[in-house]
Design a protein around this motif. Structure first.
Motif, short mmCIF file in Angstrom:
data_model
loop_
_atom_site.label_atom_id
_atom_site.label_comp_id
_atom_site.label_asym_id
_atom_site.label_seq_id
_atom_site.Cartn_x
_atom_site.Cartn_y
_atom_site.Cartn_z
N VAL A 664 0.85 -1.19 0.00
CA VAL A 664 0.00 0.00 0.00
C VAL A 664 0.89 1.25 0.00
O VAL A 664 1.07 1.91 1.02
CB VAL A 664 -0.95 0.00 1.22
CG1 VAL A 664 -1.93 1.19 1.12
CG2 VAL A 664 -1.74 -1.30 1.30
N PRO A 665 1.49 1.58 -1.16
CA PRO A 665 2.29 2.82 -1.26
C PRO A 665 1.37 4.04 -1.39
O PRO A 665 0.20 3.92 -1.76
CB PRO A 665 3.11 2.60 -2.53
CG PRO A 665 2.28 1.68 -3.36
CD PRO A 665 1.54 0.79 -2.40
N PHE A 666 1.93 5.23 -1.08
CA PHE A 666 1.15 6.47 -1.09
C PHE A 666 1.63 7.40 -2.21
O PHE A 666 2.78 7.32 -2.66
CB PHE A 666 1.26 7.17 0.25
CG PHE A 666 0.60 6.41 1.38
CD1 PHE A 666 -0.70 6.71 1.76
CD2 PHE A 666 1.28 5.40 2.05
CE1 PHE A 666 -1.31 6.02 2.77
CE2 PHE A 666 0.66 4.70 3.07
CZ PHE A 666 -0.63 5.01 3.44
N TYR A 667 0.74 8.30 -2.65
CA TYR A 667 1.14 9.31 -3.63
C TYR A 667 0.51 10.65 -3.22
O TYR A 667 -0.58 10.71 -2.65
CB TYR A 667 0.70 8.92 -5.04
CG TYR A 667 -0.79 8.92 -5.31
CD1 TYR A 667 -1.40 9.97 -6.00
CD2 TYR A 667 -1.60 7.85 -4.91
CE1 TYR A 667 -2.77 9.96 -6.27
CE2 TYR A 667 -2.96 7.83 -5.18
CZ TYR A 667 -3.54 8.88 -5.86
OH TYR A 667 -4.89 8.88 -6.14
N ASN A 669 1.04 13.39 -5.59
CA ASN A 669 0.86 14.12 -6.84
C ASN A 669 0.84 13.12 -7.99
O ASN A 669 1.19 11.95 -7.83
CB ASN A 669 1.95 15.18 -7.05
CG ASN A 669 3.35 14.58 -7.08
OD1 ASN A 669 3.66 13.72 -7.91
ND2 ASN A 669 4.20 15.02 -6.16
N ALA A 670 0.44 13.57 -9.17
CA ALA A 670 0.26 12.70 -10.32
C ALA A 670 1.56 12.07 -10.79
O ALA A 670 1.59 10.92 -11.24
CB ALA A 670 -0.39 13.49 -11.46
N GLN A 671 2.69 12.80 -10.68
CA GLN A 671 3.97 12.27 -11.14
C GLN A 671 4.39 11.07 -10.31
O GLN A 671 4.84 10.04 -10.83
CB GLN A 671 5.04 13.36 -11.09
CG GLN A 671 6.38 12.92 -11.67
CD GLN A 671 7.41 14.04 -11.66
OE1 GLN A 671 7.13 15.14 -11.20
NE2 GLN A 671 8.60 13.75 -12.16
N VAL A 672 4.27 11.19 -8.97
CA VAL A 672 4.62 10.06 -8.08
C VAL A 672 3.72 8.87 -8.36
O VAL A 672 4.17 7.72 -8.38
CB VAL A 672 4.51 10.51 -6.61
CG1 VAL A 672 4.65 9.31 -5.67
CG2 VAL A 672 5.56 11.57 -6.30
N LEU A 673 2.45 9.14 -8.60
CA LEU A 673 1.50 8.06 -8.89
C LEU A 673 1.94 7.28 -10.11
O LEU A 673 1.97 6.04 -10.09
CB LEU A 673 0.10 8.65 -9.11
CG LEU A 673 -0.97 7.67 -9.64
CD1 LEU A 673 -1.18 6.51 -8.69
CD2 LEU A 673 -2.30 8.40 -9.88
N LEU A 674 2.29 7.97 -11.19
CA LEU A 674 2.68 7.29 -12.42
C LEU A 674 3.96 6.48 -12.22
O LEU A 674 4.08 5.35 -12.70
CB LEU A 674 2.86 8.30 -13.55
CG LEU A 674 3.08 7.71 -14.94
CD1 LEU A 674 1.86 6.89 -15.36
CD2 LEU A 674 3.35 8.80 -15.96
N GLN A 675 4.92 7.03 -11.50
CA GLN A 675 6.18 6.31 -11.25
C GLN A 675 5.93 5.00 -10.51
O GLN A 675 6.56 3.98 -10.80
CB GLN A 675 7.13 7.20 -10.44
CG GLN A 675 7.70 8.39 -11.22
CD GLN A 675 8.48 9.33 -10.32
OE1 GLN A 675 8.46 9.20 -9.09
NE2 GLN A 675 9.16 10.30 -10.94
N LYS A 676 5.02 5.02 -9.55
CA LYS A 676 4.77 3.82 -8.75
C LYS A 676 3.88 2.81 -9.47
O LYS A 676 3.88 1.63 -9.14
CB LYS A 676 4.13 4.21 -7.42
CG LYS A 676 5.09 5.00 -6.53
CD LYS A 676 4.52 5.29 -5.16
CE LYS A 676 5.58 5.99 -4.29
NZ LYS A 676 5.10 6.25 -2.92
N ALA A 677 3.13 3.29 -10.49
CA ALA A 677 2.18 2.41 -11.17
C ALA A 677 2.79 1.66 -12.34
O ALA A 677 2.40 0.52 -12.62
CB ALA A 677 0.98 3.23 -11.66
N LEU A 678 3.76 2.26 -13.03
CA LEU A 678 4.29 1.64 -14.24
C LEU A 678 5.17 0.44 -13.91
O LEU A 678 5.92 0.43 -12.96
CB LEU A 678 5.09 2.66 -15.05
CG LEU A 678 4.27 3.77 -15.74
CD1 LEU A 678 5.20 4.79 -16.39
CD2 LEU A 678 3.33 3.17 -16.79
N GLU A 679 5.05 -0.59 -14.76
CA GLU A 679 5.86 -1.80 -14.61
C GLU A 679 7.31 -1.47 -14.89
O GLU A 679 7.62 -0.82 -15.90
CB GLU A 679 5.35 -2.87 -15.60
CG GLU A 679 6.17 -4.13 -15.65
CD GLU A 679 6.03 -5.00 -14.42
OE1 GLU A 679 5.26 -4.61 -13.51
OE2 GLU A 679 6.69 -6.03 -14.35
#
Length: 679
Positions: A664-667, A669-679
């Motif tokens: 359960v990582p946190f974000y 802003n949108a940039q952090v979200l994308l970094q954590k989501a991409l394979e």
């Protein structure tokens, strides 16, 4: 053709066993319960001598021909009574109170005799006459001189002999049990209930489930649900195998009939029957709406309050709810929960459903073929029903404590249910009280499964309150903890544990009460900026899409490279409810990573879900019902749930069992979200 179990049964229980295919042969098209026929067969057909069996069948046929009443013969029977003055019949008799005349009237069902005279003494001696009626050998009389006012009521019930065994010894069965192996005894029990355990389709698993149908008859105040396909014998046990069970059609349950008649003070069916089976409980259960809270009371404690009349009234009847599931169980689980086919009166009432001790997975029991019914010997139904009734006096509630303890996820109701299921199996299979550690472990696994199935559905309905469903038991000797799973849950993960295809992401949403899971799937094609949303009519979802797209458009220079622009791309966005229909706001983050992964043709991480919204200005909104959403996603296959930073203080409210199998990582802003989501 007889086998060695038949030989043992005839030797040890002569006079108490019959060939179980004889009753259906005699019954033909007549509406005669099996226990009536086998009551008549037991004395003459408890033998493997074919000549004596044929002779016995003829005797029974003669008795039925002379005394059993088919509905179409009602006028003839009434005529015989008039001509002879007295006549003995085999029929179902019930009684009703006429408060205005201060008398009882008997109704003879197949004979179509209404308002026959019957003495108060007979009614007091056979109180079940007032609770649905009983099958009996009835001595009738015709006397045209009996009048009430100016009306003639010539029919008179002189005597009643209920079709039940006159005496019974449980000690005899306990003594004879030692001459059978466990498997032989199990087969004898199943054959006594009419099943053929050696037939195709009745493997060990199905046999255990068929035995579970008997537990409400040997355990007092045991509550069970069985939903499954039609023609799988769900109600057969309670209709044909015992005179101590009441089969009640859906919607017929009234407070007066079930609990207490406030006019007469007479206790209803829960105080007079061993089991009450609500047939077709998927349609309607109770005629009176106020029966539901009384039933909750009764299912919890075996007693209920008469309200203004004061005092607690007790009963021993077990409660069974049967009904049909018309969809594959996998489909039901994907869209709702396994209680959803039940009547709307109770199917979302967690307080009611939590009182269910066992959920028998009826979908595993297929429609019965003729070969599934036995042609071997089994206990005659009257003997078998007395055996089941006698077992209600014993208890093996603490049997498991010698070798095992229950895991910490089992609350009081869970533990009570599990113990009672184990007790029921011991009573049935070991009436002599001799069982092994291995036997206990076998029954314990079944019991944990049957109660866990209840708890898993409660979790789907009620969320965090019922989250402790990881049922287990601990071997006291080795301290090994064994976890018990559900067959239908093994393949029910909705979120795939592989890298997600570009444009695919999962999220959770809620209507304020229940959590739903949605799949976001985005396909991009060259175009002029058109956005098409399908799969939902939710204005909240469409608002999430609009805000997310507008945020990307306003920040294209920072988010997208020069090769990509939403102004030159059409987006087709498909929203699918994969669990529940509770679509609402809160999936903007999933839409965001879905759009960007589709544009860049990048896979997202395996089992990924994102919760939370990104506003037009780029702010990340806090998620409501945080723990419920994270837990629901994790339980349905998510291996990573990315959540807003503003929810970090609520992480402690998520069960540790969820956090142990899901990151359960946190974000923020949108940039952090994308970094954590991409394979």
């Amino acid at each position: 053709m007889t086998d060695h179990i038949d030989g043992k049964a005839l030797e040890e229980f002569k006079g108490c066993v019959v060939r179980k295919d004889l009753a259906p042969l005699i019954k033909g098209g007549a509406n005669v319960p099996a226990f009536v026929l086998e009551y008549l067969l037991a004395n003459t057909c408890s033998t493997d001598d074919e000549d004596r069996i044929r002779e016995g069948i003829e005797n029974v046929k003669n008795v039925l021909r002379e005394h059993y009443v088919n509905p179409e013969e009602s006028t003839l029977i009434q005529s015989k009574l008039k001509e002879h003055g007295k006549y003995k019949i085999i029929d179902k008799i019930s009684v009703e109170l006429d408060a205005q005349r201060d008398c009882y009237w008997a109704n003879i069902v197949n004979s179509n005799i209404k308002k026959a005279n019957i003495s108060d003494q007979l009614v007091r001696s056979h109180e079940k006459l007032l609770l649905g009626g009983i099958w009996a050998i009835i001595d009738m009389e015709y006397d045209p001189m009996i009048t009430v006012g100016s009306k003639v009521f010539p029919f008179l019930v002189n005597d009643i002999k209920p079709i039940q065994l006159s005496n019974f010894s449980i000690e005899r069965i306990a003594e004879k049990r030692k001459d059978f192996t466990k498997e032989e005894w199990k087969k004898l029990l199943l054959r006594s209930a009419g099943y053929e355990p050696d037939s195709e389709g009745l493997d060990d698993r199905i046999q255990d489930l068929l035995l579970l149908r008997l537990i409400p008859l040997v355990e007092a105040n045991f509550n069970m649900v069985e939903l499954g396909p039609r023609s799988s014998g769900k109600s057969y046990i309670y209709k044909e195998v015992t005179p101590y069970a009441l089969l009640m059609s859906g919607g017929q349950g009234t407070v007066a009939k079930l609990f207490v008649n406030n006019t007469t003070g007479r206790v209803g069916s829960v105080g007079e029957w061993d089991a009450i089976c609500f047939d077709e409980s998927t349609d309607h259960l109770f005629k009176d709406s106020d029966a539901v809270p009384l039933m909750k009371d009764y299912m919890e404690s075996g007693s209920f309050s008469r309200g203004g009349k004061g005092g607690e009234i007790s009963g021993n009847a077990s409660i069974i709810y049967n009904g049909n599931i018309n969809q594959p169980v996998e489909t039901v689980l994907q869209n709702s929960h396994l209680f959803s086919p039940m009547s709307t009166e109770v199917n979302n009432d967690t307080a009611f459903l939590d009182r269910i001790n066992a959920y028998l997975p009826g979908w595993e029991i297929k429609k019965f073929a003729p070969s599934n019914f036995t042609t071997h010997f089994g206990f005659s139904t009257d003997f078998f029903s007395e055996f089941l009734k006698a077992l209600r006096k014993d208890t093996y509630y603490e049997a498991i404590d010698t070798y095992f303890s229950l895991g910490n996820h089992l609350k009081q109701r869970d533990a009570k249910s599990v113990r009672r299921i184990v007790s029921g199996y011991i009573k049935l299979l070991h009436p002599d009280g001799n069982y092994s550690r291995e036997d206990l472990e076998e029954y314990l696994k079944i019991a944990l499964e049957m109660r866990r199935r209840v708890k898993e559905q409660l979790k789907r309905i009620g969320g965090m309150e019922f989250w402790d469903t990881n049922f287990s038991y601990i071997d006291k000797e080795s301290q090994e903890e064994v976890f018990v799973t559900l067959p239908e849950e093994k393949s029910s993960a909705l979120i795939e544990n592989v890298p997600l295809a570009p444009g695919v992401c999962y999220s959770a949403t809620s209507d304020g009460d229940h959590v739903g899971i949605v799949r976001v799937e985005i396909v991009n094609v060259p175009g002029n900026g058109k956005i098409t949303v399908t799969g939902t009519n939710s204005s909240a979802i469409k608002e999430d899409v609009k805000n997310t797209v507008n945020y990307i458009k306003a920040n294209e220079k920072n988010i997208l490279d020069e090769r990509h622009s939403l102004k030159e791309t059409d987006l087709n966005i498909q929203i699918t409810n994969v669990l529940g229909n509770n679509t609402s706001s809160g999936i903007g983050g999933a839409i965001y990573v879905g759009i960007l992964s589709a544009l860049y043709k990048k896979n997202l991480k395996a089992g990924l879900a994102v919760v939370g919204n990104i506003t037009i200005g780029g702010a990340v909104e806090k998620v409501l019902q945080f723990a419920d959403k994270v837990s629901s996603l994790a339980e349905n296959g998510a291996k990573m749930v990315i959540v807003p930073m503003d929810n970090i203080a609520e992480l402690a409210t998520v069960p540790t069992t969820v956090l142990s199998k899901c990151d359960v990582p946190f974000y923020n802003n949108a940039q952090v979200l994308l970094q954590k989501a991409l394979e």
